[in-house]
Write a protein that holds these residues in place. Structure first.
Motif, PDB file in Angstrom:
ATOM      1  N   GLY A   1     -11.270  27.473  41.251  1.00  0.00           N
ATOM      2  CA  GLY A   1      -9.849  28.810  40.327  1.00  0.00           C
ATOM      3  C   GLY A   1     -10.051  27.489  39.105  1.00  0.00           C
ATOM      4  N   LEU A   2      -8.947  28.442  38.288  1.00  0.00           N
ATOM      5  CA  LEU A   2      -9.319  27.396  36.952  1.00  0.00           C
ATOM      6  C   LEU A   2      -9.283  26.014  37.006  1.00  0.00           C
ATOM      7  N   ALA A   3      -8.794  25.791  37.906  1.00  0.00           N
ATOM      8  CA  ALA A   3      -8.140  23.900  38.067  1.00  0.00           C
ATOM      9  C   ALA A   3      -9.802  23.159  38.195  1.00  0.00           C
ATOM     10  N   GLY A   4     -10.743  23.873  39.665  1.00  0.00           N
ATOM     11  CA  GLY A   4     -11.466  23.034  40.255  1.00  0.00           C
ATOM     12  C   GLY A   4     -12.966  23.099  39.041  1.00  0.00           C
ATOM     13  N   LEU A   5     -12.706  24.439  38.347  1.00  0.00           N
ATOM     14  CA  LEU A   5     -13.583  24.969  37.501  1.00  0.00           C
ATOM     15  C   LEU A   5     -13.772  24.238  36.092  1.00  0.00           C
TER      16      LEU A   5
ATOM     17  N   GLU B   1     -16.513  26.725  47.232  1.00  0.00           N
ATOM     18  CA  GLU B   1     -15.798  28.074  46.987  1.00  0.00           C
ATOM     19  C   GLU B   1     -15.078  28.948  48.419  1.00  0.00           C
ATOM     20  N   GLY B   2     -14.311  28.737  48.832  1.00  0.00           N
ATOM     21  CA  GLY B   2     -14.727  29.693  50.329  1.00  0.00           C
ATOM     22  C   GLY B   2     -14.241  30.668  50.324  1.00  0.00           C
ATOM     23  N   ARG B   3     -14.246  31.697  49.453  1.00  0.00           N
ATOM     24  CA  ARG B   3     -14.738  32.938  48.519  1.00  0.00           C
ATOM     25  C   ARG B   3     -15.081  33.334  47.573  1.00  0.00           C
TER      26      ARG B   3
ATOM     27  N   TRP C   1     -10.430  33.887  42.923  1.00  0.00           N
ATOM     28  CA  TRP C   1     -10.292  34.853  44.627  1.00  0.00           C
ATOM     29  C   TRP C   1      -9.015  34.582  43.679  1.00  0.00           C
ATOM     30  N   ASN C   2      -8.203  33.841  43.714  1.00  0.00           N
ATOM     31  CA  ASN C   2      -6.608  33.842  43.775  1.00  0.00           C
ATOM     32  C   ASN C   2      -5.857  33.906  42.583  1.00  0.00           C
ATOM     33  N   ALA C   3      -4.999  33.740  41.783  1.00  0.00           N
ATOM     34  CA  ALA C   3      -4.167  33.120  41.305  1.00  0.00           C
ATOM     35  C   ALA C   3      -5.046  33.479  39.738  1.00  0.00           C
ATOM     36  N   SER C   4      -6.315  32.722  39.571  1.00  0.00           N
ATOM     37  CA  SER C   4      -6.912  32.599  38.618  1.00  0.00           C
ATOM     38  C   SER C   4      -7.236  33.480  38.236  1.00  0.00           C
ATOM     39  N   GLY C   5      -8.008  34.124  39.452  1.00  0.00           N
ATOM     40  CA  GLY C   5      -8.686  35.836  39.034  1.00  0.00           C
ATOM     41  C   GLY C   5      -7.651  36.814  38.698  1.00  0.00           C
TER      42      GLY C   5
ATOM     43  N   THR D   1     -18.191  29.576  50.632  1.00  0.00           N
ATOM     44  CA  THR D   1     -18.714  28.659  51.515  1.00  0.00           C
ATOM     45  C   THR D   1     -16.924  27.455  51.685  1.00  0.00           C
ATOM     46  N   PRO D   2     -16.297  27.515  52.626  1.00  0.00           N
ATOM     47  CA  PRO D   2     -15.101  27.106  52.880  1.00  0.00           C
ATOM     48  C   PRO D   2     -15.243  26.085  53.742  1.00  0.00           C
ATOM     49  N   VAL D   3     -14.178  24.607  53.267  1.00  0.00           N
ATOM     50  CA  VAL D   3     -14.671  23.197  53.290  1.00  0.00           C
ATOM     51  C   VAL D   3     -13.714  22.929  54.673  1.00  0.00           C
ATOM     52  N   VAL D   4     -14.036  22.080  55.444  1.00  0.00           N
ATOM     53  CA  VAL D   4     -13.833  22.298  56.635  1.00  0.00           C
ATOM     54  C   VAL D   4     -12.777  21.618  56.640  1.00  0.00           C
TER      55      VAL D   4
ATOM     56  N   GLY E   1      -1.787  40.408  42.130  1.00  0.00           N
ATOM     57  CA  GLY E   1      -1.302  39.599  41.651  1.00  0.00           C
ATOM     58  C   GLY E   1      -2.036  38.749  42.867  1.00  0.00           C
ATOM     59  N   GLY E   2      -1.476  37.224  42.972  1.00  0.00           N
ATOM     60  CA  GLY E   2      -1.673  35.701  43.721  1.00  0.00           C
ATOM     61  C   GLY E   2      -1.105  35.137  43.634  1.00  0.00           C
ATOM     62  N   ALA E   3      -0.754  33.599  44.550  1.00  0.00           N
ATOM     63  CA  ALA E   3      -0.557  32.994  45.434  1.00  0.00           C
ATOM     64  C   ALA E   3      -1.040  31.436  43.569  1.00  0.00           C
ATOM     65  N   THR E   4       1.013  31.456  42.885  1.00  0.00           N
ATOM     66  CA  THR E   4       0.752  30.249  42.779  1.00  0.00           C
ATOM     67  C   THR E   4       1.129  28.920  42.919  1.00  0.00           C
TER      68      THR E   4
ATOM     69  N   GLY F   1       1.055  25.700  38.755  1.00  0.00           N
ATOM     70  CA  GLY F   1       2.723  27.502  38.565  1.00  0.00           C
ATOM     71  C   GLY F   1       2.089  28.262  38.315  1.00  0.00           C
ATOM     72  N   ARG F   2       3.066  28.775  37.407  1.00  0.00           N
ATOM     73  CA  ARG F   2       2.649  29.941  36.693  1.00  0.00           C
ATOM     74  C   ARG F   2       2.410  29.516  35.320  1.00  0.00           C
ATOM     75  N   GLN F   3       2.614  28.508  35.083  1.00  0.00           N
ATOM     76  CA  GLN F   3       1.373  27.661  34.078  1.00  0.00           C
ATOM     77  C   GLN F   3       0.281  27.668  33.579  1.00  0.00           C
TER      78      GLN F   3
HETATM   79  C1  LIG Z   1       0.542  37.401  38.530  1.00  0.00           C
HETATM   80  C2  LIG Z   1      -0.033  36.197  37.529  1.00  0.00           C
HETATM   81  C3  LIG Z   1      -0.222  35.920  36.509  1.00  0.00           C
HETATM   82  C4  LIG Z   1      -0.284  34.890  35.685  1.00  0.00           C
HETATM   83  N1  LIG Z   1      -0.250  34.557  34.253  1.00  0.00           N
HETATM   84  C5  LIG Z   1      -0.564  33.108  33.374  1.00  0.00           C
HETATM   85  C6  LIG Z   1      -0.581  33.004  31.637  1.00  0.00           C
HETATM   86  O1  LIG Z   1      -0.186  34.116  31.688  1.00  0.00           O
HETATM   87  N2  LIG Z   1      -0.565  32.251  31.553  1.00  0.00           N
HETATM   88  C7  LIG Z   1      -0.738  30.830  32.725  1.00  0.00           C
HETATM   89  O2  LIG Z   1      -0.777  29.751  31.970  1.00  0.00           O
HETATM   90  N3  LIG Z   1      -0.853  31.012  33.744  1.00  0.00           N
HETATM   91  C8  LIG Z   1      -0.194  32.628  34.462  1.00  0.00           C
HETATM   92  N4  LIG Z   1      -0.643  32.155  35.891  1.00  0.00           N
HETATM   93  C9  LIG Z   1      -0.835  31.389  36.469  1.00  0.00           C
HETATM   94  C10 LIG Z   1      -2.251  30.777  37.161  1.00  0.00           C
HETATM   95  O3  LIG Z   1      -2.816  31.518  37.184  1.00  0.00           O
HETATM   96  C11 LIG Z   1      -2.218  29.314  38.355  1.00  0.00           C
HETATM   97  O4  LIG Z   1      -1.707  28.426  37.485  1.00  0.00           O
HETATM   98  C12 LIG Z   1      -3.981  29.049  37.768  1.00  0.00           C
HETATM   99  O5  LIG Z   1      -4.489  30.498  38.183  1.00  0.00           O
HETATM  100  C13 LIG Z   1      -3.549  27.995  38.985  1.00  0.00           C
HETATM  101  O6  LIG Z   1      -5.205  27.550  39.427  1.00  0.00           O
HETATM  102  P1  LIG Z   1      -5.925  26.950  40.433  1.00  0.00           P
HETATM  103  O7  LIG Z   1      -7.784  26.491  39.790  1.00  0.00           O
HETATM  104  O8  LIG Z   1      -5.187  25.357  40.422  1.00  0.00           O
HETATM  105  O9  LIG Z   1      -5.656  27.469  41.939  1.00  0.00           O
HETATM  106  P2  LIG Z   1      -6.702  29.410  42.470  1.00  0.00           P
HETATM  107  O10 LIG Z   1      -6.473  30.480  41.569  1.00  0.00           O
HETATM  108  O11 LIG Z   1      -5.474  29.170  43.605  1.00  0.00           O
HETATM  109  O12 LIG Z   1      -8.038  28.640  42.853  1.00  0.00           O
HETATM  110  C14 LIG Z   1      -8.248  27.649  44.142  1.00  0.00           C
HETATM  111  C15 LIG Z   1      -9.628  28.234  44.885  1.00  0.00           C
HETATM  112  O13 LIG Z   1      -9.502  27.362  46.152  1.00  0.00           O
HETATM  113  C16 LIG Z   1     -10.180  27.926  46.741  1.00  0.00           C
HETATM  114  N5  LIG Z   1      -9.860  26.878  47.813  1.00  0.00           N
HETATM  115  C17 LIG Z   1      -8.594  26.642  48.141  1.00  0.00           C
HETATM  116  N6  LIG Z   1      -9.268  25.948  49.594  1.00  0.00           N
HETATM  117  C18 LIG Z   1     -10.326  25.576  50.033  1.00  0.00           C
HETATM  118  C19 LIG Z   1     -11.331  25.507  51.028  1.00  0.00           C
HETATM  119  N7  LIG Z   1     -11.365  24.496  51.946  1.00  0.00           N
HETATM  120  N8  LIG Z   1     -12.030  25.353  50.572  1.00  0.00           N
HETATM  121  C20 LIG Z   1     -13.069  26.221  49.252  1.00  0.00           C
HETATM  122  N9  LIG Z   1     -12.563  26.762  48.615  1.00  0.00           N
HETATM  123  C21 LIG Z   1     -11.243  26.361  48.726  1.00  0.00           C
HETATM  124  C22 LIG Z   1      -9.214  29.368  47.095  1.00  0.00           C
HETATM  125  O14 LIG Z   1     -10.136  29.955  47.889  1.00  0.00           O
HETATM  126  C23 LIG Z   1      -9.218  29.490  45.073  1.00  0.00           C
HETATM  127  O15 LIG Z   1     -10.484  30.600  45.271  1.00  0.00           O
HETATM  128  C24 LIG Z   1       0.262  33.482  36.669  1.00  0.00           C
HETATM  129  C25 LIG Z   1      -0.059  33.602  38.279  1.00  0.00           C
HETATM  130  C26 LIG Z   1       0.085  35.649  38.315  1.00  0.00           C
HETATM  131  C27 LIG Z   1      -0.151  34.907  39.678  1.00  0.00           C
END
Ligand SMILES: Cc1cc2nc3c(=O)[nH]c(=O)nc-3n(C[C@H](O)[C@H](O)[C@H](O)COP(=O)(O)OP(=O)(O)OC[C@H]3O[C@@H](n4cnc5c(N)ncnc54)[C@H](O)[C@@H]3O)c2cc1C
Length: 493
Positions: free
Chosen positions: A35-39, A56-58, A62-66, A204-207, A334-337, A361-363
């Motif tokens: 997601g955004l953080a890992g990349l 990346e598992g999916r 895949w989730n919030a970041s896309g 490639t999910p990490v188990v 949509g996606g889970a934050t 969270g949402r930022q």
């Molecule tokens: C509808 C919506 C709108 C938003 N709008 C904004 C915005 O305008 N501005 C803003 O700043 N933020 C916004 N956000 C918040 C932002 O999207 C999230 O804070 C951010 O994407 C989180 O990134 P992340 O990498 O932490 O998590 P994720 O996007 O959840 O990425 C985590 C990844 O890890 C993978 N993963 C998890 N466990 C494993 C495992 N065991 N093995 C391998 N892979 C694994 C998952 O498959 C996933 O792809 C929004 C969120 C939503 C849902």
């Protein structure tokens, strides 16, 4: 270190065959989650010269970041006033400065050259649902003078000139905040990381992980990896590798929809070009593709199909902009934050060589960029700035009970903000009615030759309000007390 990259091709931008890890591998850094953080971690670490494997598992984003709106602002999900209250003015200033740096990192990545079609545009408006001009002024002063952030205060008239609704009152305009195509950004980030040398494996999910030794072991269903550092960037889906870490996050699913083209009338009703968000964190929208409206609104603490919420988005648009009528929603996503109990992200080292970057969270746009840079630089250069996040330890989010409580708190927040908004609008209408009545009375008195006994309230001197002790932030952000401790201390309940 700055590097110049050539632009990302369609293939690199995510439309390529996914590569699964099917052989054993050694790397300096293994990042879990694309997601955004890992990349962001992977890009920075690879740029500095580390060998990086992202698992990346999916699939990427895949989730919030896309599935996010791509609005980039300074700050965190935790409102600034709460941040100051929590850690004091000076530390809050340092964290705020880091969050601004995060936004600038996104800007530097999101050039048309790096990410064609990314569509970066400047200017974000935060609007107030209540008539709170005095609070706004102290907030503006604080942001401008103490937090070195360019902001403008907009009067109600100006806000309503650009947004034809009586729902919004004053506004805070951030000329240097911006927006990009959120989906393109995460794929662009992956492409830049690959360009810098990172290897990204999808499906490639990490188990499980064994983080006890110097060389840590990471197990996937099809391969094993050894690395000196593991970065946990799996957000709420991390699961088995460190279940207790996932349990420190309250999952909140957020949904957004895009309307069918609405034609010229959309610009008559919404003349503001950038993102708009209300100060209660309920609505967040902007115009995309010329004449469509992208609107983020409902949230739940359970996973649901985004399509289920098309009606809710349509109703919300009609409530705020009745002149738009019943719009057609053609796309929902949509996606889970992952929300932490204290509202701040989890950034730091849990044990030697075991890092965490989650809870944005949402930022997440600016904060994940900032986290990526700090963690990579700490691993490779010994940058210790992540320790500023130590007061925000990993606190258990309450499991299933926590989710129910979270939903109730969210509903209460929304309901009370709706009541406050209705009251503010009621008072505004009542004031307008009073003015008309008083003008009529004055006119009648004049006609009767008696003259007004006292000036109408609109020209009467107003009492001077007492000075506010501290700026208030009206953003939503559930908050409970936590024990101060360093991340290295583990998870408290
Ligand atoms: C509808 C919506 C709108 C938003 N709008 C904004 C915005 O305008 N501005 C803003 O700043 N933020 C916004 N956000 C918040 C932002 O999207 C999230 O804070 C951010 O994407 C989180 O990134 P992340 O990498 O932490 O998590 P994720 O996007 O959840 O990425 C985590 C990844 O890890 C993978 N993963 C998890 N466990 C494993 C495992 N065991 N093995 C391998 N892979 C694994 C998952 O498959 C996933 O792809 C929004 C969120 C939503 C849902």
């Amino acid at each position: 270190m700055t590097e110049t990259f050539t632009s990302v091709s369609q293939e690199e931008a995510g439309f390529r065959d996914r590569v699964r890890l099917s052989f054993d591998l050694d790397a300096d850094i293994c990042v879990i989650g694309a997601g955004l953080a890992g990349l962001s971690v992977a890009l920075e670490a690879a740029r500095i010269g580390a060998s990086v494997a992202v698992l990346e598992g999916r699939h990427i984003g895949w989730n919030a970041s896309g599935n996010q709106l791509g609005t980039v602002m300074p700050g965190f999900a935790l409102p600034l006033a709460d941040l100051i209250e929590r850690i004091g003015f000076e530390d809050a200033r340092e964290l705020w400065a880091l969050s601004k740096e995060g936004a600038e990192l996104v800007r530097a990545n999101a050039t048309e050259e790096n990410m064609p079609g990314i569509g970066l545009s400047d200017g974000v408006l935060e609007v107030s649902n209540v008539d709170a001009g005095d609070r706004l002024i102290s907030r503006l002063q604080m942001l401008n003078e103490d937090f070195d952030t360019e902001v403008e205060g907009w009067q109600v008239d100006r806000v309503r000139e650009l947004l034809r609704t009586d729902r919004y009152f004053h506004g805070v305009y951030y000329p240097k905040a911006f927006q990009v195509d959120g989906r393109k950004y995460v794929h662009g980030l992956a492409a830049l990381a690959r360009r810098a040398g990172a290897r990204i494996f999808e499906d490639t999910p990490v188990v499980s992980i064994d983080h006890s030794g110097i060389r840590k072991r990471i197990v996937t269903p099809t391969a094993r990896l050894r690395a000196t550092h593991i970065v946990l960037a799996g957000n709420i889906h991390l699961g088995a590798p460190l279940r207790r870490l996932s349990e420190t996050l309250l999952p909140v699913w957020r949904y957004a929809g895009v309307t069918a083209p609405l034609g010229e009338r959309l610009h008559e009703i919404i003349a503001f070009r950038g993102s708009v968000m209300d100060s209660d964190g309920v609505d967040h929208f902007r115009i995309v593709d010329g004449d469509r409206l992208m609107w983020e609104s409902p949230e739940t603490t359970w996973a649901a199909r985004p399509q289920r919420f098309a009606g809710a988005v349509r109703r919300r648009i009609r409530t705020i902009f009745p002149e738009l009528g019943n719009v057609e929603i053609t796309d929902m996503f949509g996606g889970a934050t992952g929300q932490t109990v204290h509202g701040m992200p989890q950034i730091g080292q849990l044990r030697k060589g075991l890092w965490v970057a989650s809870g944005f969270g949402r930022q997440g746009m600016n904060t994940s960029a900032m986290a990526g840079q700090m963690i990579a630089r700490s691993i490779l250069w010994g940058d210790e700035r992540w320790r500023l996040f130590s007061p925000f330890e990993l606190v258990w989010a309450g499991g299933a009970t926590g989710r129910v409580a979270g939903q109730l708190v969210g509903m209460w927040g929304r309901a009370s903000s709706a009541v406050a908004g209705s009251l503010a609008r009621y008072r505004e209408h009542a004031r307008a009615r009073d003015r008309v009545r008083e003008a009529r009375l004055a006119e009648a008195n004049r006609a009767a030759g008696t003259g007004p006994r006292r000036p109408p309230s609109s020209v009467r001197p107003r009492p001077v309000p007492p000075p506010k002790p501290a700026a208030q932030d009206t953003e939503q952000g559930g908050e409970q007390g936590t024990e101060p401790a360093a991340h290295e201390a583990g998870i408290s309940r």
